[in-house]
Design an enzyme around this catalytic site. Structure first.
Site, mmCIF file in Angstrom:
data_model
loop_
_atom_site.group_PDB
_atom_site.id
_atom_site.type_symbol
_atom_site.label_atom_id
_atom_site.label_comp_id
_atom_site.label_asym_id
_atom_site.label_seq_id
_atom_site.Cartn_x
_atom_site.Cartn_y
_atom_site.Cartn_z
ATOM 1 N N HIS A 199 44.297 49.174 43.638
ATOM 2 C CA HIS A 199 43.355 49.539 44.703
ATOM 3 C C HIS A 199 43.343 48.455 45.771
ATOM 4 C CE1 HIS A 199 40.870 46.994 42.134
ATOM 5 N NE2 HIS A 199 39.925 46.945 43.066
ATOM 6 N N HIS A 242 41.199 46.318 47.180
ATOM 7 C CA HIS A 242 40.405 45.082 47.287
ATOM 8 C C HIS A 242 41.297 43.852 47.393
ATOM 9 C CE1 HIS A 242 36.559 47.078 45.476
ATOM 10 N NE2 HIS A 242 36.658 47.256 46.779
ATOM 11 N N ASP A 270 41.156 40.851 46.289
ATOM 12 C CA ASP A 270 41.511 40.060 45.092
ATOM 13 C C ASP A 270 42.580 40.754 44.239
ATOM 14 O OD1 ASP A 270 39.462 41.958 44.380
ATOM 15 O OD2 ASP A 270 39.085 40.850 42.524
ATOM 16 N N HIS A 271 43.076 41.912 44.716
ATOM 17 C CA HIS A 271 44.180 42.617 44.052
ATOM 18 C C HIS A 271 45.408 42.729 44.951
ATOM 19 C CE1 HIS A 271 41.632 44.191 40.645
ATOM 20 N NE2 HIS A 271 40.737 43.734 41.500
ATOM 21 N N HIS A 288 35.516 53.268 41.434
ATOM 22 C CA HIS A 288 35.333 51.895 41.913
ATOM 23 C C HIS A 288 35.674 51.860 43.405
ATOM 24 C CE1 HIS A 288 35.488 47.502 41.913
ATOM 25 N NE2 HIS A 288 36.713 47.551 42.386
ATOM 26 N N ASP A 332 40.212 47.800 38.152
ATOM 27 C CA ASP A 332 38.760 47.604 38.020
ATOM 28 C C ASP A 332 38.048 48.889 37.586
ATOM 29 O OD1 ASP A 332 39.224 45.037 38.844
ATOM 30 O OD2 ASP A 332 38.252 45.230 40.800
ATOM 31 N N HIS A 353 39.977 41.874 35.096
ATOM 32 C CA HIS A 353 38.997 40.773 35.088
ATOM 33 C C HIS A 353 38.594 40.392 33.672
ATOM 34 C CE1 HIS A 353 37.948 40.531 39.410
ATOM 35 N NE2 HIS A 353 38.216 41.823 39.432
HETATM 36 ZN ZN LIG Z 1 37.995 45.923 42.956
#
Ligand SMILES: [Zn+2]
Length: 257
Positions: free
Chosen positions: A53, A55, A57-58, A111, A131, A169
């Site tokens: 996805h 975001h 941090d990905h 998410h 996530d 995570h």
């Molecule tokens: Zn995320």
């Protein structure tokens, strides 16, 4: 022989690196440095990037990684991520020939609106679910609805029981605290709490867990169990109509926990 290595990133992200001693595929590189370090250490050649996805941090490491080599970037067709070269969706097969691995795409919205997961069944059952599902918990609902995330988790829970859940995570200890509040009499959960604490004490990942374990301990996969229904009812002060309703209450409760 396939290896799956968790590269630590930021505070609690895992960037999964799948490799066969020669070639590597990376999933959700939120930052390039730990990936490049591992590739150099193991003398691996990166051959593809997979994204669950949008975001940051990905996805934050994609630009730097594709500067180093001209490789395909697979990712959700329903999200706009400029660096994705190969948009994919439900039932598409990502064929990673260099590491002899085929992964099937599952749409898992909730998410984020276009979140996807990658499922493989050979050499063992595995899912890279970003996530969506965490050990003993699940992702927050940022763009989708509780109904969507509930359906996405249901889809994952249909996979074989021995499927290993490679989530993005290390949230396990915090999730366990919440789970024990919702499901205090759950013996397997209380046992896993001890195991997880021991692992984290040694700085060892609690991930991946099997789907079978998650079904036994994760309240978000147990919305049809009487204890969980009672807890959701007590928290919300309203009668629960169905498991989806229980799920929505749990998710809101966890946000404030
Ligand atoms: Zn995320």
């Amino acid at each position: 022989m396939l290896n799956i290595h968790p590269a630590n990133a930021f505070r609690d992200n895992y960037i999964w690196i799948i490799h066969n001693q020669n070639y590597a595929v990376v999933i959700d590189p939120g930052i390039a440095t730990p990936v490049i370090e591992y590739l150099q250490l193991k003398k691996l050649q990166l051959c593809a990037i997979l994204i669950t996805h949008h975001h940051n941090d990905h996805t934050g490491g994609i630009v730097e990684l594709i500067k180093l080599s001209d490789i395909p970037v697979y990712g959700p067709g329903n999200e706009s991520i400029a660096t994705i070269s190969n948009p994919v969706q439900q039932n598409d097969i990502v064929s990673l020939q260099e590491i002899s691995l085929n992964l099937t795409v599952l749409d898992t919205p909730g998410h984020t609106r276009g979140h996807i997961a990658y499922y493989g069944s050979n050499p063992w059952n595995m899912i890279f679910c970003g996530d969506t599902l965490f050990s003993c918990g699940c992702g927050r609902i940022f763009e989708g609805s509780a109904a969507q995330l509930y359906q996405s988790l249901q889809k994952i829970s249909q996979l074989p029981e021995d499927t290993l859940i490679y989530c993005a995570h290390e949230y396990t200890l915090g999730n366990i605290q919440f789970a024990r509040t919702v499901d205090p009499e759950n013996r397997k959960l209380n046992e896993f709490a001890i195991t997880a604490q021991e692992l984290r004490h040694k700085n060892t990942p609690t991930i991946p867990a099997t789907l079978a374990l998650e079904k036994a301990i994760n309240p978000f996969l147990r919305c049809d169990h009487q204890q969980i229904i009672n807890s959701a009812q007590n928290y919300s002060g309203k009668p629960m109509q169905n498991p989806e309703n229980v799920f929505a209450v749990l998710r809101e409760w966890k946000n404030k926990f």
